[in-house]
Write a protein that holds these residues in place. Structure first.
Motif, PDB file in Angstrom:
ATOM      1  N   GLU A  17       8.969   8.420 -23.887  1.00  0.00           N
ATOM      2  CA  GLU A  17       8.384   9.312 -22.943  1.00  0.00           C
ATOM      3  C   GLU A  17       8.077   8.841 -21.620  1.00  0.00           C
ATOM      4  O   GLU A  17       7.094   8.137 -21.295  1.00  0.00           O
ATOM      5  N   PRO A  18       8.924   9.504 -20.792  1.00  0.00           N
ATOM      6  CA  PRO A  18       8.686   8.605 -19.387  1.00  0.00           C
ATOM      7  C   PRO A  18       7.223   8.986 -18.828  1.00  0.00           C
ATOM      8  O   PRO A  18       6.621  10.089 -18.921  1.00  0.00           O
ATOM      9  N   ALA A  19       6.985   8.159 -18.056  1.00  0.00           N
ATOM     10  CA  ALA A  19       5.855   8.010 -17.449  1.00  0.00           C
ATOM     11  C   ALA A  19       5.665   7.215 -16.075  1.00  0.00           C
ATOM     12  O   ALA A  19       6.446   6.300 -15.916  1.00  0.00           O
ATOM     13  N   GLU A  20       5.156   7.994 -15.060  1.00  0.00           N
ATOM     14  CA  GLU A  20       4.692   7.267 -13.928  1.00  0.00           C
ATOM     15  C   GLU A  20       3.957   5.934 -14.042  1.00  0.00           C
ATOM     16  O   GLU A  20       2.887   6.091 -14.708  1.00  0.00           O
ATOM     17  N   LEU A  21       4.372   5.029 -13.214  1.00  0.00           N
ATOM     18  CA  LEU A  21       3.312   3.731 -13.290  1.00  0.00           C
ATOM     19  C   LEU A  21       2.093   4.241 -12.493  1.00  0.00           C
ATOM     20  O   LEU A  21       2.162   4.746 -11.754  1.00  0.00           O
ATOM     21  N   PRO A  22       0.803   3.520 -13.109  1.00  0.00           N
ATOM     22  CA  PRO A  22      -0.149   3.940 -12.560  1.00  0.00           C
ATOM     23  C   PRO A  22      -0.282   3.051 -11.211  1.00  0.00           C
ATOM     24  O   PRO A  22       0.278   1.903 -11.169  1.00  0.00           O
ATOM     25  N   ARG A  60      15.852   2.445 -12.771  1.00  0.00           N
ATOM     26  CA  ARG A  60      15.875   3.590 -11.892  1.00  0.00           C
ATOM     27  C   ARG A  60      14.660   4.222 -11.313  1.00  0.00           C
ATOM     28  O   ARG A  60      14.439   4.342 -10.326  1.00  0.00           O
ATOM     29  N   GLU A  61      13.787   4.546 -12.241  1.00  0.00           N
ATOM     30  CA  GLU A  61      12.332   4.966 -12.229  1.00  0.00           C
ATOM     31  C   GLU A  61      11.839   3.755 -10.965  1.00  0.00           C
ATOM     32  O   GLU A  61      11.065   4.052 -10.031  1.00  0.00           O
ATOM     33  N   LEU A  62      12.231   2.386 -11.327  1.00  0.00           N
ATOM     34  CA  LEU A  62      11.478   1.304 -10.427  1.00  0.00           C
ATOM     35  C   LEU A  62      12.425   1.140  -9.067  1.00  0.00           C
ATOM     36  O   LEU A  62      11.937   0.230  -8.418  1.00  0.00           O
ATOM     37  N   GLY A  63      13.441   1.918  -9.034  1.00  0.00           N
ATOM     38  CA  GLY A  63      14.141   1.622  -7.673  1.00  0.00           C
ATOM     39  C   GLY A  63      15.100   0.349  -7.578  1.00  0.00           C
ATOM     40  O   GLY A  63      15.286  -0.313  -6.434  1.00  0.00           O
ATOM     41  N   ILE A  64      15.400  -0.246  -8.902  1.00  0.00           N
ATOM     42  CA  ILE A  64      16.152  -1.426  -8.904  1.00  0.00           C
ATOM     43  C   ILE A  64      17.673  -0.750  -9.372  1.00  0.00           C
ATOM     44  O   ILE A  64      18.015  -0.002 -10.123  1.00  0.00           O
ATOM     45  N   GLN A  89       8.449   2.018 -28.863  1.00  0.00           N
ATOM     46  CA  GLN A  89       7.790   1.564 -27.887  1.00  0.00           C
ATOM     47  C   GLN A  89       8.070   0.540 -26.566  1.00  0.00           C
ATOM     48  O   GLN A  89       7.586   0.267 -25.932  1.00  0.00           O
ATOM     49  N   ALA A  90       9.631   0.395 -26.702  1.00  0.00           N
ATOM     50  CA  ALA A  90      10.299  -0.330 -25.486  1.00  0.00           C
ATOM     51  C   ALA A  90       9.855   0.095 -24.264  1.00  0.00           C
ATOM     52  O   ALA A  90       9.706  -0.473 -23.169  1.00  0.00           O
ATOM     53  N   GLY A  91      10.096   1.633 -24.202  1.00  0.00           N
ATOM     54  CA  GLY A  91       9.759   2.224 -22.733  1.00  0.00           C
ATOM     55  C   GLY A  91       8.215   1.689 -22.240  1.00  0.00           C
ATOM     56  O   GLY A  91       8.253   1.374 -21.229  1.00  0.00           O
ATOM     57  N   ARG A  92       7.466   1.933 -22.938  1.00  0.00           N
ATOM     58  CA  ARG A  92       6.056   1.642 -22.789  1.00  0.00           C
ATOM     59  C   ARG A  92       5.798   0.201 -22.332  1.00  0.00           C
ATOM     60  O   ARG A  92       5.309  -0.079 -21.182  1.00  0.00           O
ATOM     61  N   ILE A  93       6.362  -0.746 -23.096  1.00  0.00           N
ATOM     62  CA  ILE A  93       6.217  -1.899 -22.731  1.00  0.00           C
ATOM     63  C   ILE A  93       6.937  -2.506 -21.621  1.00  0.00           C
ATOM     64  O   ILE A  93       6.458  -3.475 -20.669  1.00  0.00           O
TER      65      ILE A  93
END
Length: 541
Positions: free
Chosen positions: A174-179, A15-19, A138-142
């Motif tokens: 921890e949600p994070a915006e893509l750089p 959802r963050e990625l708009g998929i 670490q799944a979310g970060r990866i």
């Protein structure tokens, strides 16, 4: 933030990625992921893992973003590898998530079900990024790192393998915006030197590849300021709408364009890698004064020498060159227009009765419509050149040259853009590679017209053997009765067996609002004036 399992985390990241749509095959080694996606988003159950990646790839291309594919571990991941190679070749953005055996048994070599030796090594070989999820923290970060990698030029797929026990585990994230992807810009001194050369041009040409599609506005302004003719690679088609009077298009190796290149005094190339099939195996001669722009530094000067090599973002480079643009000499624009007309007329005439189908496709489609093409004679001869494209997102085809990917790509594109029609051009031989996707087409029912050109085998190779050899080998294939096949799958069926059938049949299919299988009976339709053979060299011929 905590999630009950990896599937819920994956949905949040997507959802963050708009998929909103994911393509894949369910397995005991990805079940939590598939269940969550199917519950919260749209899961499309394709019939082969290669098609999952192809569909995700085209979904991203058609939307100008990225797509997502879910596969199983071992054989499933191996099945996906060929289509990952296509994404790597195209530099397209695909997030490929595959299962893995339980962490406890990973790498033990004991023959655990669905395990394969060094799966991560295999994925690394065919991906721009590959990683394994080591724990539930670490799944979310990866996943986000993978998305960032596939969206960063020059692109390519990102693969993540996820052990099944860690998919079922409670996730901490921890949600994070893509750089923002790093975007290199050409040095000012390099731009100034290239600009001086551009300013001296009296007979300029521009060649746009896939790297130009993100600089469409800048390209149009530079094209019109210089009066240059625009050549394109297949990947660059639509960067400037192909009904623009200065667009010559994907015709670089034709005699008329070779003559134009010989008379040009400056060539500006943007994001094209000069593939062998688009340069007559690198025998095409280019002007010595060559300004090359590419975000991939390794591509600069790799195939043709560059007088000025500009490493950086195409939009930034073209913006920097625009102040140096000068109008071409009197008569050059007329020469460009004459060549544009000549190459199209020559090809239109040479394909004989298939010209009626090309014309009918374009007439039946609105200006915004996806045309997905498998590797087959109609695509290679006229679909990649004569059938006009007005937007690069409409131009979907396997850039790596592998057959059998067209239908999966068409399904992905059609589901990405449900409000516009999609046409798929395929041959009977290529379609047979993934015939099972007809069932996906029947199940999902997108607005897709599948045009199957039936010549009973691999026509390109048959033409090569007929021209250069004494016998045929492996090219004549049993072809199904496509009307019965369509009926078995619950798909409408139409047939083109004469030129006068093309317009009414394709008008009906496109207007239907759903899937239709259209068979082109090439035996009944009649041959091209000039049999098509691929642009490859055979030693001694």
């Amino acid at each position: 933030m905590r999630y009950d399992n990896g599937g819920d985390l994956l949905v949040a990241v997507l959802r963050e990625l708009g998929i909103d749509t994911v393509f894949g095959i369910v397995s005991v080694h990805n079940l939590p992921l598939v269940e969550a996606v199917d519950r919260e988003l749209r899961f499309v159950p394709v019939r082969h893992e290669a098609s999952a990646v192809n569909a995700a790839d085209a979904y991203g291309r058609a939307r100008g973003t990225l797509g997502c594919a879910l596969t199983s571990t071992g054989t499933g991941a191996g099945n996906a590898a060929g289509s990952l190679i296509e994404s790597l070749s195209a530099g397209s953005s695909v997030l490929h998530i595959t299962g893995q055996v339980e962490s406890e048994f990973l790498g033990s070599g004991r023959g655990f079900i669905h395990e394969t030796k060094d799966q991560l090594g295999m994925l690394t070989a065919v991906s721009a990024y590959a990683a394994s999820v080591p724990d539930a923290e670490q799944a979310g970060r990866i996943l986000r790192e993978a998305a960032h990698a596939t969206l960063t030029a020059p692109g390519g797929p990102a693969s993540v393998e996820w052990p099944i026990d860690l998919q079922y585990a409670t996730q901490t994230d921890e949600p994070a915006e893509l750089p923002a992807p790093a975007v290199p810009a050409p040095a000012a001194s390099e731009l100034a030197a290239a600009g001086a050369l551009l300013a001296s041009a009296r007979r300029p040409l521009i060649w746009a590849g896939g790297g130009a599609v993100a600089a469409r506005g800048e390209l149009v302004r530079l094209l019109e300021a210089t009066g240059a003719g625009l050549l394109t690679s297949n990947s660059g088609r639509g960067a400037v709408p192909e009904d623009h009077e200065q667009v010559i298009g994907n015709f670089a190796t034709t005699p008329a364009v070779r003559a134009l290149l010989a008379d040009a005094d400056v060539l500006l190339t943007i994001g094209t890698h000069f593939r062998s099939n688009e340069t007559a195996d690198y025998t095409l001669k280019l002007p010595g004064a060559h300004i090359q722009v590419d975000i991939d530094e390794a591509a600069l000067g790799r195939v043709y020498p560059a007088t000025h090599a500009l490493h950086g973002d195409a939009a930034a480079a073209l913006t920097g060159l625009l102040p140096h643009a000068r109008p071409a000499e009197s008569g050059w624009a007329d020469r460009v227009a004459a060549v544009r007309t000549e190459v199209r007329a020559t090809l239109h005439d040479s394909i004989g009765p298939q010209a009626a189908i090309c014309d009918a496709i374009r007439a039946a489609l609105p200006r915004e419509a996806v045309v997905a093409r498998d590797v087959t004679i109609p695509s290679s001869s006229w679909g990649n050149r004569l059938l006009e494209m007005y937007d690069p997102c409409d131009n979907v085809f396997p850039r790596g040259g592998g057959i059998g990917q067209g239908l999966g790509m068409g399904i992905g594109a059609a589901l990405a853009r449900p409000d516009t029609p999609t046409v798929v051009i395929a041959g009977d031989g290529g379609l047979a590679v993934h015939l099972g996707e007809l069932l996906t087409l029947a199940q999902e029912r997108p607005r897709l017209t599948l045009i199957v050109f039936n010549d009973g085998g691999y026509g390109v190779l048959r033409n090569m053997q007929d021209r250069y050899g004494e016998r045929r080998s492996g090219v004549d294939l049993v072809t199904p009765d496509f009307e019965l096949l369509a009926r078995a799958c619950g798909l409408p069926y139409l047939r083109i067996a004469a030129e006068e059938h093309a317009a009414p049949v394709l008008d009906e299919a496109v207007a239907s609002g759903g899937p239709t299988l259209v068979e082109v009976d090439l035996t009944a339709l009649g041959p091209m004036k000039n049999p098509f053979t691929p642009p490859v060299r055979i030693p001694g011929q």
